[in-house]
Design a protein around this motif. Structure first.
Motif, short mmCIF file in Angstrom:
data_model
loop_
_atom_site.label_atom_id
_atom_site.label_comp_id
_atom_site.label_asym_id
_atom_site.label_seq_id
_atom_site.Cartn_x
_atom_site.Cartn_y
_atom_site.Cartn_z
N LEU A 108 7.67 -22.91 -6.06
CA LEU A 108 7.64 -22.01 -4.90
C LEU A 108 7.39 -22.83 -3.64
O LEU A 108 6.58 -23.77 -3.64
N ASP A 109 8.12 -22.48 -2.59
CA ASP A 109 7.89 -23.11 -1.28
C ASP A 109 6.63 -22.50 -0.70
O ASP A 109 6.64 -21.40 -0.14
N LEU A 110 5.53 -23.20 -0.83
CA LEU A 110 4.23 -22.67 -0.42
C LEU A 110 4.12 -22.51 1.08
O LEU A 110 3.26 -21.76 1.56
N SER A 111 4.99 -23.19 1.84
CA SER A 111 4.96 -22.99 3.29
C SER A 111 5.49 -21.62 3.68
O SER A 111 5.14 -21.08 4.74
N ARG A 112 6.32 -21.04 2.83
CA ARG A 112 6.83 -19.68 3.07
C ARG A 112 5.92 -18.61 2.48
O ARG A 112 6.04 -17.43 2.81
N PHE A 113 5.03 -19.02 1.60
CA PHE A 113 4.10 -18.09 0.98
C PHE A 113 2.67 -18.63 1.13
O PHE A 113 2.00 -18.90 0.13
N PRO A 114 2.19 -18.78 2.37
CA PRO A 114 0.82 -19.26 2.56
C PRO A 114 -0.18 -18.22 2.08
O PRO A 114 0.14 -17.03 2.00
N PRO A 115 -1.39 -18.67 1.74
CA PRO A 115 -2.38 -17.70 1.24
C PRO A 115 -2.71 -16.67 2.32
O PRO A 115 -2.75 -17.00 3.51
N PRO A 116 -2.95 -15.44 1.93
CA PRO A 116 -3.28 -14.39 2.91
C PRO A 116 -4.64 -14.63 3.53
O PRO A 116 -5.53 -15.21 2.90
N GLU A 117 -4.80 -14.19 4.76
CA GLU A 117 -6.08 -14.36 5.45
C GLU A 117 -7.11 -13.37 4.93
O GLU A 117 -8.29 -13.68 4.83
N ALA A 118 -6.68 -12.15 4.60
CA ALA A 118 -7.61 -11.12 4.15
C ALA A 118 -7.96 -11.32 2.68
O ALA A 118 -7.16 -11.81 1.90
N SER A 119 -9.17 -10.93 2.31
CA SER A 119 -9.59 -11.01 0.91
C SER A 119 -9.00 -9.84 0.14
O SER A 119 -8.45 -8.90 0.72
N SER A 120 -9.08 -9.91 -1.19
CA SER A 120 -8.51 -8.86 -2.02
C SER A 120 -9.21 -7.53 -1.77
O SER A 120 -10.39 -7.47 -1.42
N SER A 121 -8.48 -6.44 -1.95
CA SER A 121 -9.00 -5.12 -1.62
C SER A 121 -10.01 -4.65 -2.67
O SER A 121 -10.07 -5.17 -3.78
N LYS A 122 -10.77 -3.65 -2.28
CA LYS A 122 -11.78 -3.07 -3.18
C LYS A 122 -11.34 -1.69 -3.67
O LYS A 122 -12.14 -0.96 -4.23
N ARG A 123 -10.09 -1.35 -3.49
CA ARG A 123 -9.61 -0.05 -3.95
C ARG A 123 -9.79 0.06 -5.47
O ARG A 123 -9.46 -0.87 -6.21
N SER A 159 -0.68 -4.93 -1.18
CA SER A 159 -0.80 -4.31 -2.50
C SER A 159 -2.02 -4.83 -3.25
O SER A 159 -2.66 -5.80 -2.85
N ASP A 160 -2.34 -4.14 -4.35
CA ASP A 160 -3.51 -4.48 -5.17
C ASP A 160 -3.15 -5.03 -6.54
O ASP A 160 -3.95 -5.74 -7.15
N LEU A 161 -1.94 -4.71 -7.02
CA LEU A 161 -1.59 -5.08 -8.39
C LEU A 161 -0.07 -5.21 -8.50
O LEU A 161 0.66 -4.37 -7.96
N PHE A 162 0.39 -6.25 -9.19
CA PHE A 162 1.82 -6.45 -9.42
C PHE A 162 2.11 -6.22 -10.90
O PHE A 162 1.44 -6.80 -11.76
N ARG A 216 -9.33 0.15 -12.04
CA ARG A 216 -10.74 0.56 -11.94
C ARG A 216 -11.69 -0.61 -11.68
O ARG A 216 -12.86 -0.39 -11.37
N ASP A 217 -11.21 -1.83 -11.81
CA ASP A 217 -12.10 -3.00 -11.69
C ASP A 217 -11.57 -3.96 -10.63
O ASP A 217 -10.96 -4.99 -10.96
N PRO A 218 -11.79 -3.66 -9.35
CA PRO A 218 -11.28 -4.54 -8.28
C PRO A 218 -11.88 -5.94 -8.32
O PRO A 218 -11.23 -6.90 -7.88
N VAL A 219 -13.09 -6.08 -8.83
CA VAL A 219 -13.71 -7.41 -8.90
C VAL A 219 -12.92 -8.29 -9.86
O VAL A 219 -12.58 -9.45 -9.55
N ARG A 220 -12.62 -7.75 -11.04
CA ARG A 220 -11.85 -8.53 -12.01
C ARG A 220 -10.45 -8.82 -11.48
O ARG A 220 -9.90 -9.90 -11.68
N ARG A 221 -9.86 -7.83 -10.81
CA ARG A 221 -8.55 -8.04 -10.18
C ARG A 221 -8.59 -9.22 -9.23
O ARG A 221 -7.72 -10.08 -9.23
#
Length: 419
Positions: free
Chosen positions: A203-218, A302-305, A372-377
């Motif tokens: 994967l070209d990591l320059s086109r897919f840089p890590p997101p700034e926001a942390s994972s959601s708690k939904r 999104s939260d889950l793929f 149901r488990d956003p922490v594990r996600r």
């Protein structure tokens, strides 16, 4: 030998084949001069930004021979004077006896046009997909004497007869493939085992840089903020989307969710009807193929793929879907199936979950577990992002491909990608 490569493709550009576009761009950056010959014209209404960065000239071969009869005739009149024409005809007729289809005839007609219209300075022929593009390139090689190699992926490996794969493998100078299972299958069919090479897409990591926001708690408990589940991939049998819809319908009523599918495909209408039949129209949407930047933002929102791949009735299966690598690069926990190269990316229970194909109940339980488990996600997503960064960087993989071209004497000028 110089670095002028003719690349034969089934269709170009295609939104679903960013891995090919990524490779083409890196070959150009490495100093190769590319000329693309496509067997089909594009059907997607849009293209990715990366397609605009690729400078190669594109020639479209006759998709159907009767549509451009004079071009095919000129190809035949020119090619029949080539030294290798008789050998190509004998090979084609032998293949036709074993595969009596119009498609086989079309491949040879396209090869006649390819042989006539090859640039005079062509140093090498390179096919993406070993089935149809591989046949056109193989026949073209026999006519012209220009060396060739091939990159095999998924459907082309698993739906082609062994006799055809074996003969192409033995004729091509080398063949690369992108998954361990595909590599082992092709290697078993090749006389020279060393001519088959494992080269992941990366994967070209320059086109897919890590997101700034942390994972959601939904966690699915809020009706006004449902868990967002995403699937990216063509609506075809091997993706298992019908099983996914059945699994979503089995989720407990107290879980609030929204599912988005991105991609076109022949089963699009059928799956839309299934959504209506299951009563999911208010929570499930299919929005068609979208450009890469839209897909990237959807991953981040999104939260889950989920992509529950299967082996289709005709043997077709995925290699390692690039969308899984993309989703993991964005810290998304993934649920898929232990098919082909998917197990090379997802370690069950560590950076995602793997459920048996065609098992809607187990898939539904896996989705519920991670909803149901956003922490594990979040932990799984972080582990997936680390794995992509350390093991699926495309710049590492492109070096292997550049080395294969160099071994057969196809030398590039400016080796930017290899540095």
């Amino acid at each position: 030998m110089g670095g002028n490569i003719v690349v034969v493709l089934k269709g170009y550009p295609r939104l679903s084949e960013t891995f090919i576009a990524q490779e083409l761009l890196e070959l150009e950056r490495a100093g190769y001069n590319l000329h693309l010959f496509s067997l089909r014209r594009p059907t997607d209404k849009a293209c990715h930004p990366i397609h605009d960065e690729i400078k190669a000239k594109i020639t479209y071969l006759p998709e159907y021979l009767h549509e451009e009869p004079m071009r095919v005739l000129r190809g035949w009149m020119s090619s029949r004077r080539l030294k290798g024409y008789r050998l190509a005809v004998r090979t084609f007729l032998k293949d036709l006896l074993r595969d009596r289809t119009r498609n086989r005839i079309r491949r040879f007609g396209q090869a006649l046009v390819l042989a006539r219209e090859l640039p005079g300075d062509t140093d090498w022929l390179y096919a993406h997909f070993i089935h149809t593009p591989g046949s056109v390139t193989y026949y073209g090689h026999l006519m012209t004497g220009v060396g060739w190699s091939c990159s095999a992926h998924a459907k082309d490996i698993w739906t082609s007869p062994d006799w055809e794969l074996s003969e192409k493998l033995d004729n091509a100078s080398w063949t690369a493939t992108c998954t361990r299972s595909g590599f082992e299958h092709l290697r078993n069919l090749a006389t020279d085992k060393g001519s088959v090479h494992l080269v992941h897409h990366g994967l070209d990591l320059s086109r897919f840089p890590p997101p700034e926001a942390s994972s959601s708690k939904r966690d699915g408990s809020q009706a006004d903020d449902p868990v967002r589940i995403v699937t990216v991939g063509r609506a075809v049998a091997k993706k298992g989307l019908d099983t996914l819809l059945d699994a979503l319908a089995l989720l407990p009523p107290d879980i609030h969710w929204k599912w988005t599918h991105i991609g076109g495909g022949v089963l699009y209408k059928e799956l839309a009807e299934q959504i209506t039949r299951l009563g999911l129209s208010d929570r499930a949407e299919m929005i068609g193929a979208k450009p890469q930047e839209f897909v990237l933002q959807t991953y981040r929102d999104s939260d889950l793929f989920v992509l529950p791949c299967r082996i289709a009735a005709d043997g077709d299966r995925d290699g390692l879907p690039n969308v899984l690598v993309e989703a993991q690069s964005q810290g998304l926990a993934c649920i898929s199936s232990p098919i082909s190269g998917i197990v090379e990316l997802i370690e069950d229970g560590r950076n995602g979950l793997l459920t048996p194909p065609d098992d809607a109940q187990q898939l539904s339980r896996a989705i519920e577990e991670l909803v149901r488990d956003p922490v594990r996600r979040g932990q799984m997503g972080a582990a997936g992002a680390r794995r992509v960064t350390t093991e699926f960087d495309h710049l590492v993989e492109i070096k292997r491909l550049l080395a294969l071209f160099a071994e057969v004497g196809v030398e590039a000028g400016y080796q930017e990608a290899a540095q």
